[in-house]
Design a protein around this motif. Sequence first.
Motif, PDB file in Angstrom:
ATOM      1  N   TYR A 278       0.842  -1.195   0.000  1.00 26.52           N
ATOM      2  CA  TYR A 278       0.000   0.000   0.000  1.00 26.52           C
ATOM      3  C   TYR A 278       0.876   1.243   0.000  1.00 26.52           C
ATOM      4  N   ALA A 279       0.339   2.305  -0.553  1.00 23.77           N
ATOM      5  CA  ALA A 279       1.017   3.613  -0.566  1.00 23.77           C
ATOM      6  C   ALA A 279       2.459   3.513  -1.072  1.00 23.77           C
ATOM      7  N   GLY A 280       2.702   2.670  -2.067  1.00 25.14           N
ATOM      8  CA  GLY A 280       4.027   2.571  -2.665  1.00 25.14           C
ATOM      9  C   GLY A 280       5.055   1.844  -1.830  1.00 25.14           C
ATOM     10  N   THR A 281       4.624   1.112  -0.822  1.00 27.02           N
ATOM     11  CA  THR A 281       5.568   0.401   0.034  1.00 27.02           C
ATOM     12  C   THR A 281       4.974  -0.931   0.472  1.00 27.02           C
ATOM     13  N   LEU A 282       5.736  -1.684   1.234  1.00 27.41           N
ATOM     14  CA  LEU A 282       5.265  -2.935   1.823  1.00 27.41           C
ATOM     15  C   LEU A 282       5.237  -2.784   3.333  1.00 27.41           C
ATOM     16  N   GLY A 283       4.281  -3.434   3.964  1.00 21.93           N
ATOM     17  CA  GLY A 283       4.178  -3.342   5.414  1.00 21.93           C
ATOM     18  C   GLY A 283       3.287  -4.422   5.982  1.00 21.93           C
ATOM     19  N   VAL A 284       2.822  -4.175   7.189  1.00 27.23           N
ATOM     20  CA  VAL A 284       1.932  -5.104   7.881  1.00 27.23           C
ATOM     21  C   VAL A 284       0.492  -4.780   7.498  1.00 27.23           C
ATOM     22  N   PRO A 285      -0.347  -5.780   7.631  1.00 25.22           N
ATOM     23  CA  PRO A 285      -0.076  -7.131   8.069  1.00 25.22           C
ATOM     24  C   PRO A 285       0.890  -7.832   7.114  1.00 25.22           C
ATOM     25  N   ALA A 286       1.760  -8.625   7.718  1.00 18.88           N
ATOM     26  CA  ALA A 286       2.743  -9.367   6.941  1.00 18.88           C
ATOM     27  C   ALA A 286       3.043 -10.681   7.648  1.00 18.88           C
ATOM     28  N   LEU A 287       3.336 -11.674   6.836  1.00 22.69           N
ATOM     29  CA  LEU A 287       3.636 -12.996   7.352  1.00 22.69           C
ATOM     30  C   LEU A 287       5.111 -13.294   7.112  1.00 22.69           C
ATOM     31  N   PHE A 288       5.775 -13.803   8.142  1.00 21.49           N
ATOM     32  CA  PHE A 288       7.215 -14.096   8.100  1.00 21.49           C
ATOM     33  C   PHE A 288       7.424 -15.571   8.406  1.00 21.49           C
ATOM     34  N   VAL A 289       8.334 -16.208   7.663  1.00 17.90           N
ATOM     35  CA  VAL A 289       8.664 -17.603   7.953  1.00 17.90           C
ATOM     36  C   VAL A 289       9.651 -17.662   9.113  1.00 17.90           C
ATOM     37  N   ARG A 290       9.734 -18.813   9.725  1.00 16.20           N
ATOM     38  CA  ARG A 290      10.580 -19.005  10.918  1.00 16.20           C
ATOM     39  C   ARG A 290      12.023 -18.568  10.702  1.00 16.20           C
ATOM     40  N   ALA A 291      12.550 -18.718   9.498  1.00 16.60           N
ATOM     41  CA  ALA A 291      13.940 -18.340   9.223  1.00 16.60           C
ATOM     42  C   ALA A 291      14.197 -16.857   9.507  1.00 16.60           C
ATOM     43  N   LEU A 292      13.144 -16.047   9.571  1.00 17.91           N
ATOM     44  CA  LEU A 292      13.312 -14.613   9.847  1.00 17.91           C
ATOM     45  C   LEU A 292      13.007 -14.232  11.291  1.00 17.91           C
ATOM     46  N   PHE A 293      12.640 -15.188  12.115  1.00 21.04           N
ATOM     47  CA  PHE A 293      12.289 -14.876  13.503  1.00 21.04           C
ATOM     48  C   PHE A 293      13.459 -14.247  14.264  1.00 21.04           C
ATOM     49  N   ASP A 294      14.692 -14.716  13.995  1.00 15.63           N
ATOM     50  CA  ASP A 294      15.842 -14.129  14.689  1.00 15.63           C
ATOM     51  C   ASP A 294      16.007 -12.657  14.323  1.00 15.63           C
ATOM     52  N   GLU A 295      15.786 -12.317  13.054  1.00 14.90           N
ATOM     53  CA  GLU A 295      15.878 -10.911  12.643  1.00 14.90           C
ATOM     54  C   GLU A 295      14.781 -10.079  13.297  1.00 14.90           C
ATOM     55  N   LEU A 296      13.587 -10.621  13.354  1.00 11.07           N
ATOM     56  CA  LEU A 296      12.498  -9.914  14.035  1.00 11.07           C
ATOM     57  C   LEU A 296      12.842  -9.747  15.516  1.00 11.07           C
ATOM     58  N   GLY A 297      13.446 -10.772  16.083  1.00 10.79           N
ATOM     59  CA  GLY A 297      13.817 -10.732  17.494  1.00 10.79           C
ATOM     60  C   GLY A 297      14.984  -9.816  17.800  1.00 10.79           C
ATOM     61  N   ALA A 298      15.666  -9.325  16.770  1.00 10.38           N
ATOM     62  CA  ALA A 298      16.815  -8.427  16.963  1.00 10.38           C
ATOM     63  C   ALA A 298      16.449  -6.956  16.734  1.00 10.38           C
ATOM     64  N   LEU A 299      15.195  -6.666  16.393  1.00  9.09           N
ATOM     65  CA  LEU A 299      14.798  -5.271  16.195  1.00  9.09           C
ATOM     66  C   LEU A 299      14.917  -4.510  17.508  1.00  9.09           C
ATOM     67  N   SER A 300      15.129  -3.205  17.414  1.00  8.89           N
ATOM     68  CA  SER A 300      15.243  -2.410  18.637  1.00  8.89           C
ATOM     69  C   SER A 300      14.563  -1.058  18.458  1.00  8.89           C
ATOM     70  N   GLY A 301      14.256  -0.452  19.587  1.00 12.38           N
ATOM     71  CA  GLY A 301      13.667   0.890  19.589  1.00 12.38           C
ATOM     72  C   GLY A 301      12.367   0.959  18.817  1.00 12.38           C
TER      73      GLY A 301
END
Length: 157
Positions: A94-117
């Motif tokens: 939407y609006a020229g970008t990608l965002g949520v709602p979004a589905l992530f596979v388990r291989a990306l859980f560590d990256e999601l778990g490393a987000l900050s702020g």
Amino acid sequence: TMEACATGAAVTVILGSNFERIHSCIEGLPVTVLENQDWAEGMSSSIRLAARSSVKDALLLMTCDQPYVTTATLQTLIHTHDVCKSASVIASEYAGTLGVPALFVRALFDELGALSGREGAKKVILRHLENAVRVPFPEGAHDLDTPQDVTRHAPCE
């Protein structure tokens, strides 16, 4: 929450500020509730909690401030994941970008778990554009950040 429950998927609601007040509003729904005690840090703390606590093979993240998310929207993301096995992200476009709602596979859980702020899931989506599937959701551009937004976009009852 009702839209997510209607998909038939396991639903976890992460609450932070005003935990008790909001929790009382969703009691009785078929959801797991987790308390994010680090909520003041920003959205990343809720995403980390979701990624670290999930035992599933995929995680569909959504926020509570997009009034036009429907059960059909969420089912489309889930169905697309089921069909597109090579994709690591199924994201709303939407609006020229990608965002949520979004589905992530388990291989990306560590990256999601490393987000900050104040970092959100979009940071992970943008890192994996080559393995992302876009699902059109133009209404996703509307969110409720101010009382004026609520007046302008919230469905009337």
